[in-house]
Design an enzyme around this catalytic site. Structure first.
Site, short mmCIF file in Angstrom:
data_model
loop_
_atom_site.label_atom_id
_atom_site.label_comp_id
_atom_site.label_asym_id
_atom_site.label_seq_id
_atom_site.Cartn_x
_atom_site.Cartn_y
_atom_site.Cartn_z
NE ARG A 231 -41.89 -24.84 -24.95
CZ ARG A 231 -41.74 -24.08 -26.05
NH1 ARG A 231 -42.24 -24.45 -27.21
NH2 ARG A 231 -41.03 -22.97 -25.98
CG HIS A 279 -39.87 -27.65 -31.30
ND1 HIS A 279 -39.83 -27.77 -29.94
CD2 HIS A 279 -40.29 -26.39 -31.53
CE1 HIS A 279 -40.20 -26.64 -29.38
NE2 HIS A 279 -40.49 -25.77 -30.33
P1 NAP Z 1 -48.98 -15.78 -25.62
O1 NAP Z 1 -49.09 -14.61 -26.52
O2 NAP Z 1 -48.41 -15.60 -24.25
O3 NAP Z 1 -50.46 -16.41 -25.49
C1 NAP Z 1 -50.79 -17.37 -24.56
C2 NAP Z 1 -52.30 -17.59 -24.57
O4 NAP Z 1 -52.61 -18.68 -23.70
C3 NAP Z 1 -53.08 -16.38 -24.05
O5 NAP Z 1 -54.27 -16.20 -24.80
C4 NAP Z 1 -53.44 -16.79 -22.61
O6 NAP Z 1 -54.63 -16.22 -22.11
C5 NAP Z 1 -53.63 -18.28 -22.79
N1 NAP Z 1 -53.48 -18.98 -21.51
C6 NAP Z 1 -52.41 -19.03 -20.68
N2 NAP Z 1 -52.68 -19.75 -19.58
C7 NAP Z 1 -53.96 -20.16 -19.71
C8 NAP Z 1 -54.82 -20.94 -18.90
N3 NAP Z 1 -54.43 -21.43 -17.72
N4 NAP Z 1 -56.07 -21.16 -19.32
C9 NAP Z 1 -56.50 -20.65 -20.51
N5 NAP Z 1 -55.73 -19.90 -21.34
C10 NAP Z 1 -54.48 -19.66 -20.93
O7 NAP Z 1 -48.13 -16.92 -26.30
P2 NAP Z 1 -47.83 -17.16 -27.87
O8 NAP Z 1 -46.80 -16.23 -28.35
O9 NAP Z 1 -49.14 -17.19 -28.57
O10 NAP Z 1 -47.17 -18.62 -27.82
C11 NAP Z 1 -47.85 -19.73 -27.27
C12 NAP Z 1 -46.90 -20.89 -27.08
O11 NAP Z 1 -46.58 -21.47 -28.35
C13 NAP Z 1 -45.55 -20.57 -26.48
O12 NAP Z 1 -45.61 -20.45 -25.08
C14 NAP Z 1 -44.70 -21.74 -26.92
O13 NAP Z 1 -44.75 -22.77 -25.94
C15 NAP Z 1 -45.39 -22.23 -28.19
N6 NAP Z 1 -44.55 -22.05 -29.38
C16 NAP Z 1 -44.21 -23.14 -30.11
C17 NAP Z 1 -43.45 -23.00 -31.25
C18 NAP Z 1 -43.09 -24.19 -32.10
O14 NAP Z 1 -42.30 -24.06 -33.02
N7 NAP Z 1 -43.67 -25.34 -31.87
C19 NAP Z 1 -43.05 -21.73 -31.66
C20 NAP Z 1 -43.41 -20.65 -30.90
C21 NAP Z 1 -44.17 -20.82 -29.76
P3 NAP Z 1 -54.74 -14.63 -21.88
O15 NAP Z 1 -54.77 -14.03 -23.27
O16 NAP Z 1 -56.02 -14.47 -21.18
O17 NAP Z 1 -53.53 -14.23 -21.11
C1 GLV Z 2 -40.41 -22.26 -29.80
O1 GLV Z 2 -40.83 -23.31 -29.42
C2 GLV Z 2 -40.68 -21.01 -29.14
O2 GLV Z 2 -41.15 -21.03 -28.00
O3 GLV Z 2 -40.41 -19.97 -29.76
#
Ligand code: NAP
Ligand code: GLV
Length: 316
Positions: A231, A279
């Protein structure tokens, strides 16, 4: 029909996704959940059982107070959690649904483009120059992935497949093949100081907002490179610019921004060390998302457990 022959009311699914063409989603949800009533939300509509949402207005939740499930058609729920949601509803994010492989290819592409100096080759070729650059040492380009969840873990392991030294940082301790894992605030400085290519895949929460600042990015190894695919509000824009301009950072690939679309006057557009994309690093894939959401609705209705439930207090 119920056992006593009374017609069971059909399950109602309401669809409220800003900026998304509704028709194919309605058709897909309808064929994945035959018998369910699926409709685009309109103000004043009857109460639904489940909602499929992206950037809905607050009014939607003010009216839809009896929802059992709220299915976000993205992985990040930062915008959704700013709204006042019905307290009893289970909030569910997309769990991969085809996004992890896209994220891995985007990030590996950015890492390799930087490491193999493809921009410099492109400039040389553009100038009609057939020239070689001395190969760089992979061991001098350790990759650090912030966030080792569904997307971050896949990205970290994909980068490790190219033999880069890879580190990962998360809230709770992890074990991942080929990845040196760091956890918690107490290990953050060590993680940063060993990292040269920093990849951000954290959720946006009060704890992670502005996490890439002058203070943290200065800790990266000299010649650092930033890849932000999570983000825009994770990154302090002016701090990135200052560190690019003073030479501590070599460049950045940015897919997400504080304001999207990125305003036309923003310095990121023209900066020679910054590559931007709109994005698009990991897009929501409709068919896979519908299959995942329909499967989870069936589970919730049957009282079976599902993965991908958002912890509203933690913020992801
Ligand atoms: P997820 O499965 O919820 O993973 C989040 C990770 O971040 C987990 O490993 C978590 O730790 C860690 N985390 C959270 N808070 C933290 C903190 N304070 N300190 C250290 N580590 C922390 O999320 P995801 O599915 O991988 O997605 C991640 C993000 O990518 C989304 O929230 C979104 O904003 C972004 N995204 C972007 C796009 C795009 O097109 N640009 C697309 C999809 C997603 P734990 O494992 O210990 O809980
Ligand atoms: C895109 O940014 C998502 O959070 O899936």
């Amino acid at each position: 029909m119920t056992a006593c022959g009374v017609r069971k009311p059909s399950m109602k699914i309401t669809f409220c996704c800003t900026g998304t063409k509704a028709e194919p989603w309605l058709l897909g949800l309808h064929s994945a959940l035959p018998g369910a009533e699926v409709a685009v939300w309109e103000a004043g509509a009857a109460a639904a059982d489940h909602a499929v949402v992206w950037a809905p207005p607050q009014r939607f939740f003010d009216e839809q107070t009896r929802l059992k499930g709220i299915f976000n058609i993205g992985a990040g729920v930062d915008a959704l959690l700013k709204l006042k949601l019905p307290p009893q509803a289970t909030v569910v994010r997309l769990d991969d649904a085809g996004m992890a492989v896209q994220m891995a290819e985007y990030v590996c592409h950015a890492i390799i483009r930087h490491f193999r100096e493809f921009d410099a080759y492109e400039a040389d070729i553009g100038a009609g120059k057939w020239s070689y650059r001395k190969p760089l040492e992979r061991s001098d380009f350790p990759v650090g992935v912030m966030g080792l969840g569904v997307l971050g873990a896949r990205v970290a392991q994909s980068a490790a497949q190219f033999d880069f030294p890879v580190m990962g940082w998360s809230r709770s301790a992890k074990k991942l093949n080929g990845v040196r894992c760091f956890a918690g605030a107490e290990q953050f400085k060590d993680f940063l100081s060993e990292t040269r290519i920093l990849v951000n895949l954290l959720p946006l929460t009060p704890e992670t907002r502005d996490i890439m600042s002058l203070q943290t990015l200065s800790r990266l190894r000299s010649g650092g490179y930033v890849i932000n695919v999570a983000r825009g509000a994770h990154l302090a824009d002016d701090d990135l610019l200052a560190l690019l301009d003073n030479g501590h950072l070599a460049g950045a690939t940015l897919d997400v921004f504080r304001t999207e679309p990125l305003p036309s006057e923003h310095p990121f557009w023209q900066h020679p060390k910054i590559t931007i994309t709109p994005h698009t690093s990991a897009r929501t894939l409709r068919d896979q998302s519908i299959a995942q959401i329909a499967g989870k609705i069936r589970c919730l209705e049957a009282g079976r457990p599902i993965v991908g439930i958002v912890d509203r207090v933690r913020g992801y």
